[in-house]
Design an enzyme around this catalytic site. Sequence first.
Site, mmCIF file in Angstrom:
data_model
loop_
_atom_site.group_PDB
_atom_site.id
_atom_site.type_symbol
_atom_site.label_atom_id
_atom_site.label_comp_id
_atom_site.label_asym_id
_atom_site.label_seq_id
_atom_site.Cartn_x
_atom_site.Cartn_y
_atom_site.Cartn_z
ATOM 1 N N GLU A 187 29.960 28.459 32.826
ATOM 2 C CA GLU A 187 30.785 29.680 33.271
ATOM 3 C C GLU A 187 30.753 30.648 32.190
ATOM 4 O OE1 GLU A 187 34.315 29.261 35.649
ATOM 5 O OE2 GLU A 187 35.285 30.759 34.371
ATOM 6 N N GLN A 196 44.671 29.561 20.839
ATOM 7 C CA GLN A 196 43.875 30.216 22.071
ATOM 8 C C GLN A 196 44.006 29.186 23.275
ATOM 9 O OE1 GLN A 196 40.744 28.418 22.713
ATOM 10 N NE2 GLN A 196 39.421 29.934 23.957
HETATM 11 P P1 FAD Z 1 44.558 30.910 46.337
HETATM 12 O O1 FAD Z 1 43.633 29.883 46.693
HETATM 13 O O2 FAD Z 1 44.562 32.098 47.308
HETATM 14 O O3 FAD Z 1 45.863 30.241 46.119
HETATM 15 C C1 FAD Z 1 46.936 30.955 45.294
HETATM 16 C C2 FAD Z 1 48.314 30.536 45.700
HETATM 17 O O4 FAD Z 1 48.799 30.939 46.766
HETATM 18 C C3 FAD Z 1 48.334 29.153 45.283
HETATM 19 O O5 FAD Z 1 49.643 28.787 44.832
HETATM 20 C C4 FAD Z 1 48.263 28.636 46.836
HETATM 21 O O6 FAD Z 1 48.721 27.273 46.641
HETATM 22 C C5 FAD Z 1 49.029 29.727 47.549
HETATM 23 N N1 FAD Z 1 48.518 29.786 48.762
HETATM 24 C C6 FAD Z 1 47.327 29.900 49.107
HETATM 25 N N2 FAD Z 1 47.416 29.990 50.629
HETATM 26 C C7 FAD Z 1 48.330 30.142 51.030
HETATM 27 C C8 FAD Z 1 49.283 30.364 52.182
HETATM 28 N N3 FAD Z 1 48.442 30.714 53.348
HETATM 29 N N4 FAD Z 1 50.445 30.219 52.367
HETATM 30 C C9 FAD Z 1 51.164 30.035 51.271
HETATM 31 N N5 FAD Z 1 50.602 30.033 49.978
HETATM 32 C C10 FAD Z 1 49.348 30.089 49.942
HETATM 33 N N6 FAD Z 1 40.203 34.656 38.295
HETATM 34 C C11 FAD Z 1 39.596 35.885 37.958
HETATM 35 O O7 FAD Z 1 40.407 36.959 38.112
HETATM 36 N N7 FAD Z 1 38.500 36.020 37.936
HETATM 37 C C12 FAD Z 1 37.672 35.017 37.876
HETATM 38 O O8 FAD Z 1 36.343 34.958 37.904
HETATM 39 C C13 FAD Z 1 38.379 33.451 38.207
HETATM 40 N N8 FAD Z 1 37.419 32.632 37.999
HETATM 41 C C14 FAD Z 1 38.201 31.238 38.137
HETATM 42 C C15 FAD Z 1 37.126 30.389 38.318
HETATM 43 C C16 FAD Z 1 37.615 28.985 38.615
HETATM 44 C C17 FAD Z 1 36.808 27.705 38.707
HETATM 45 C C18 FAD Z 1 39.052 28.675 38.706
HETATM 46 C C19 FAD Z 1 39.635 27.292 38.829
HETATM 47 C C20 FAD Z 1 39.956 29.943 38.517
HETATM 48 C C21 FAD Z 1 39.404 31.177 38.490
HETATM 49 N N9 FAD Z 1 40.195 32.208 38.360
HETATM 50 C C22 FAD Z 1 39.547 33.448 38.201
HETATM 51 C C23 FAD Z 1 41.689 32.222 38.368
HETATM 52 C C24 FAD Z 1 42.202 32.422 39.793
HETATM 53 O O9 FAD Z 1 42.072 33.773 40.031
HETATM 54 C C25 FAD Z 1 43.780 32.255 39.879
HETATM 55 O O10 FAD Z 1 44.100 30.887 39.553
HETATM 56 C C26 FAD Z 1 44.571 32.752 40.856
HETATM 57 O O11 FAD Z 1 45.991 32.694 40.558
HETATM 58 C C27 FAD Z 1 44.427 31.920 42.248
HETATM 59 O O12 FAD Z 1 43.244 32.132 42.837
HETATM 60 P P2 FAD Z 1 42.807 30.975 43.993
HETATM 61 O O13 FAD Z 1 41.588 31.558 44.542
HETATM 62 O O14 FAD Z 1 43.175 29.750 43.434
HETATM 63 O O15 FAD Z 1 44.165 31.441 45.101
#
Ligand code: FAD
Length: 299
Positions: A17, A214
């Site tokens: 990544e 970091q």
């Molecule tokens: P979601 O899956 O939407 O979950 C977010 C939160 O909401 C969680 O606590 C979940 O339990 C809760 N939730 C989800 N759906 C519901 C529902 N229907 N009802 C109630 N609660 C719900 N961030 C960036 O800005 N740019 C990037 O390029 C980036 N790349 C990443 C790559 C990887 C492999 C990982 C692991 C993380 C990355 N992140 C990135 C960080 C990520 O954006 C954050 O962790 C963010 O806070 C959550 O994203 P998610 O897609 O997991 O969200």
Amino acid sequence: MKLPEFFRTSRPVVSFELFPPRTPKGLADLDERLPRLLELGPSFLTVTYGALGSTRERTLEIASRIRNHYGKDVAHHLTCVGATQSEIARIVAEIRDAGIDNVVALRGDPPQGETEFRPVPGGFRYANELVGHLRQHTDFGIAVAGYPEVHVEARDATVDLENLKRKTDAGADVVVTQLFYDNGDYRRFVERCRAAGITQPIVPGLMPILNVDQIKRITSMCGSKIPASLAAALEAVRDQPGKVHELAVQHTAAQARELLQEGVPGIHFYVLNQSTQIAEIMERIRPALEARGGVAPGG
Ligand code: FAD
């Protein structure tokens, strides 16, 4: 090549990544390191997407260069932050037009200074909605994020797992995990996912430590823990960069070797645009990769 095709083989799928640099120097460094990173033989690379879509053009530019200049497969990260559904549709068209086959679909973090994620009117609230949109309108390979130590905002592990299931049910092909430093957290997470009916490959995400401050900042932000023994070992050498480097390489290589021996579908390395550490790690895990038939080839 799309994500599911990579995971059809029993050979481990190694991905790196990268993030789009903000400065000309960062860009020049990445330009210099990209060929070296590609020589290490990852199956594909992924490029992150900044808060509020702040790196949107640069993410596309770098992902497109990897795909079209180097002929390497790539996944473009995409978040729901600050974009309406029609803006997302426009970005998606640009990604597709650049010949990119894969997207890492995320909700994104709240913008700096805010503690709660607020979707823009007409935007997506959760990543599962973005996945559903992508599945309906595109044929991208889709990866989503999974959290072995539970997402920082989730009420508990059960709710978080229900959310991950919503993302895989919406059409995600692969789960890539948040970084972790204790393989036990990954093992327990995979067990819980399988019990919940999640059948997709769950790829462990490993981040080599660059320096002590970091990694403390990153782990406190993303809710991952540093095992006490590793934290103590790092503290003992915190002002000796050479020793921190060796400890970091040793720990990540040991984590990766153990996971490979246990049969993980692949490893996603958060390489933070660095090439030296990952080169040493790849060297040290080469026998474990070879024992599994080598790295799954990329396009
Ligand atoms: P979601 O899956 O939407 O979950 C977010 C939160 O909401 C969680 O606590 C979940 O339990 C809760 N939730 C989800 N759906 C519901 C529902 N229907 N009802 C109630 N609660 C719900 N961030 C960036 O800005 N740019 C990037 O390029 C980036 N790349 C990443 C790559 C990887 C492999 C990982 C692991 C993380 C990355 N992140 C990135 C960080 C990520 O954006 C954050 O962790 C963010 O806070 C959550 O994203 P998610 O897609 O997991 O969200």
